[in-house]
Design a protein around this motif. Sequence first.
Motif, PDB file in Angstrom:
ATOM      1  N   ARG A 200      47.560  44.367  34.739  1.00 24.93           N
ATOM      2  CA  ARG A 200      46.915  43.594  35.807  1.00 24.93           C
ATOM      3  C   ARG A 200      45.651  42.920  35.280  1.00 24.93           C
ATOM      4  O   ARG A 200      45.360  41.770  35.616  1.00 24.93           O
ATOM      5  CB  ARG A 200      46.596  44.517  36.991  1.00 24.93           C
ATOM      6  N   GLU A 201      44.921  43.631  34.427  1.00 26.29           N
ATOM      7  CA  GLU A 201      43.731  43.038  33.824  1.00 26.29           C
ATOM      8  C   GLU A 201      44.098  41.881  32.899  1.00 26.29           C
ATOM      9  O   GLU A 201      43.422  40.847  32.880  1.00 26.29           O
ATOM     10  CB  GLU A 201      42.949  44.102  33.056  1.00 26.29           C
ATOM     11  N   HIS A 202      45.173  42.041  32.152  1.00 28.22           N
ATOM     12  CA  HIS A 202      45.595  40.959  31.252  1.00 28.22           C
ATOM     13  C   HIS A 202      46.025  39.730  32.047  1.00 28.22           C
ATOM     14  O   HIS A 202      45.778  38.589  31.630  1.00 28.22           O
ATOM     15  CB  HIS A 202      46.739  41.444  30.359  1.00 28.22           C
ATOM     16  N   GLY A 203      46.686  39.947  33.188  1.00 33.09           N
ATOM     17  CA  GLY A 203      47.037  38.817  34.042  1.00 33.09           C
ATOM     18  C   GLY A 203      45.804  38.115  34.578  1.00 33.09           C
ATOM     19  O   GLY A 203      45.750  36.876  34.651  1.00 33.09           O
ATOM     20  N   TYR A 204      44.807  38.900  34.951  1.00 35.05           N
ATOM     21  CA  TYR A 204      43.508  38.361  35.398  1.00 35.05           C
ATOM     22  C   TYR A 204      42.889  37.502  34.302  1.00 35.05           C
ATOM     23  O   TYR A 204      42.462  36.355  34.542  1.00 35.05           O
ATOM     24  CB  TYR A 204      42.619  39.550  35.770  1.00 35.05           C
ATOM     25  N   TYR A 219      31.842  41.709  34.032  1.00 36.60           N
ATOM     26  CA  TYR A 219      32.583  41.609  35.294  1.00 36.60           C
ATOM     27  C   TYR A 219      33.804  42.536  35.324  1.00 36.60           C
ATOM     28  O   TYR A 219      34.473  42.626  36.358  1.00 36.60           O
ATOM     29  CB  TYR A 219      33.069  40.171  35.512  1.00 36.60           C
ATOM     30  N   VAL A 220      34.114  43.184  34.238  1.00 38.10           N
ATOM     31  CA  VAL A 220      35.317  44.024  34.145  1.00 38.10           C
ATOM     32  C   VAL A 220      34.913  45.490  34.170  1.00 38.10           C
ATOM     33  O   VAL A 220      34.131  45.951  33.323  1.00 38.10           O
ATOM     34  CB  VAL A 220      36.112  43.709  32.861  1.00 38.10           C
ATOM     35  N   ARG A 221      35.445  46.232  35.143  1.00 35.23           N
ATOM     36  CA  ARG A 221      35.127  47.648  35.311  1.00 35.23           C
ATOM     37  C   ARG A 221      36.414  48.464  35.383  1.00 35.23           C
ATOM     38  O   ARG A 221      37.459  47.960  35.804  1.00 35.23           O
ATOM     39  CB  ARG A 221      34.323  47.868  36.607  1.00 35.23           C
ATOM     40  N   ALA A 249      40.683  43.759  42.834  1.00 37.34           N
ATOM     41  CA  ALA A 249      40.773  45.208  42.656  1.00 37.34           C
ATOM     42  C   ALA A 249      42.212  45.574  42.286  1.00 37.34           C
ATOM     43  O   ALA A 249      43.163  45.069  42.887  1.00 37.34           O
ATOM     44  CB  ALA A 249      40.366  45.928  43.930  1.00 37.34           C
ATOM     45  N   ALA A 250      42.381  46.493  41.328  1.00 41.14           N
ATOM     46  CA  ALA A 250      43.706  46.823  40.796  1.00 41.14           C
ATOM     47  C   ALA A 250      44.511  47.743  41.702  1.00 41.14           C
ATOM     48  O   ALA A 250      45.628  48.124  41.349  1.00 41.14           O
ATOM     49  CB  ALA A 250      43.583  47.451  39.410  1.00 41.14           C
ATOM     50  N   SER A 251      43.972  48.106  42.869  1.00 43.75           N
ATOM     51  CA  SER A 251      44.753  48.848  43.864  1.00 43.75           C
ATOM     52  C   SER A 251      44.135  48.615  45.230  1.00 43.75           C
ATOM     53  O   SER A 251      42.949  48.270  45.340  1.00 43.75           O
ATOM     54  CB  SER A 251      44.807  50.344  43.558  1.00 43.75           C
ATOM     55  N   ASP A 252      44.913  48.829  46.268  1.00 44.60           N
ATOM     56  CA  ASP A 252      44.378  48.699  47.626  1.00 44.60           C
ATOM     57  C   ASP A 252      43.294  49.736  47.890  1.00 44.60           C
ATOM     58  O   ASP A 252      42.319  49.460  48.587  1.00 44.60           O
ATOM     59  CB  ASP A 252      45.510  48.862  48.652  1.00 44.60           C
ATOM     60  N   SER A 253      43.454  50.940  47.324  1.00 46.63           N
ATOM     61  CA  SER A 253      42.443  51.974  47.525  1.00 46.63           C
ATOM     62  C   SER A 253      41.107  51.564  46.919  1.00 46.63           C
ATOM     63  O   SER A 253      40.043  51.775  47.520  1.00 46.63           O
ATOM     64  CB  SER A 253      42.916  53.299  46.918  1.00 46.63           C
ATOM     65  N   ILE A 254      41.136  50.978  45.718  1.00 42.16           N
ATOM     66  CA  ILE A 254      39.900  50.467  45.106  1.00 42.16           C
ATOM     67  C   ILE A 254      39.291  49.391  46.001  1.00 42.16           C
ATOM     68  O   ILE A 254      38.079  49.370  46.239  1.00 42.16           O
ATOM     69  CB  ILE A 254      40.184  49.901  43.703  1.00 42.16           C
TER      70      ILE A 254
END
Length: 342
Positions: A200-204, A219-221, A249-254
């Motif tokens: 997901r980060e690579h797609g970003y 900006y990346v955490r 955010a990489a999940s809905d919970s995040i």
Amino acid sequence: MVTETMGKVTLASVAALAGVSVPTVSKVVNNRGDVAPATRRRILDALDRAGYLPPGQRRPPVPVAPRTIDVVVDSVTSAYYAEVMDGILECAESGGTEVVLSKMGGHPAEEKAERMRERGRRGLLLVTSRWSSGQIKAIQNRGIAVVVIDPINPSGPGVSSVGATNWAGGKAATEHLLDLGHTRIGFIGGPASAECSQDREHGYGAALLERGIPIVEDYVRAGNFDADTGSEALARLLALDRPPQAVFAASDSIALGVLAHARTRGISVPRDLSVVGFDGTYIGEQAVPQLTTVAQPLKEMGRTAVRALLREMGGDRPEPTRVELATRLIVRSSTAPARNSS
């Protein structure tokens, strides 16, 4: 008192083999003393040749449950797990398969495999497993079929896995924010080692670079797939000299953690900050504002994994594969055009 029948070995068959009467065999079996030594030796020899074991030495039959699978999860409290489990249970029920659910704990993988073998179970489905490829291999070496859904650690060669098009979903989420005029976009991921979060980060990153926008390291955490990670990461992002205008955010919970922290800081979403999640769980619809998110087909991921596991348990073992199901962007009210954009 031993009865006339002893499994497939009968007193009559042993008596015929030894050339004595049935009552005489019964006396020897029951350790009676009124049998001549030579006759006793002949009967014992016949019992041995017939394969008779006294009741105390007989092993109980190993239970066989070819249609039972073990499912191990990291947690049962998140919406992600609830929807994946719904698909698993639905597919298992329709196929007459029972499910034994347990939580990922500190027990060694080898111990889990031995417990399964003792109970006659031969199929293991791991959901977001933290076990290493070596641990999974140890399970397979004990004759247990394994399929993994969204592994946290790389599963290694020889292991089938099921997931979603995480790279494409990450790219779509970021492109949505870019199309709204946002250029300062933060990314808050799960564990740095998690393949799904990495993709997901690579797609970003790919979406930013395609638009000529450099990736800002600050900006990346990374953290966990939970609300605490979202809240803590947003606090750090807001402390920067030039904080992001938007967050993926990489999940809905995040993402829920991001929304909660924004409220405590008096930041309006989406007027001051646009937020996109990932998963497409029901909590996104219940959020305030409703969450724009990349939806994974979570139930279908569960169903697909069960079908793959049952095939392997049945002896149909093609080359291990990585199945990726398509994601889709759902636009709701947590994203809006950048305030400096027309």
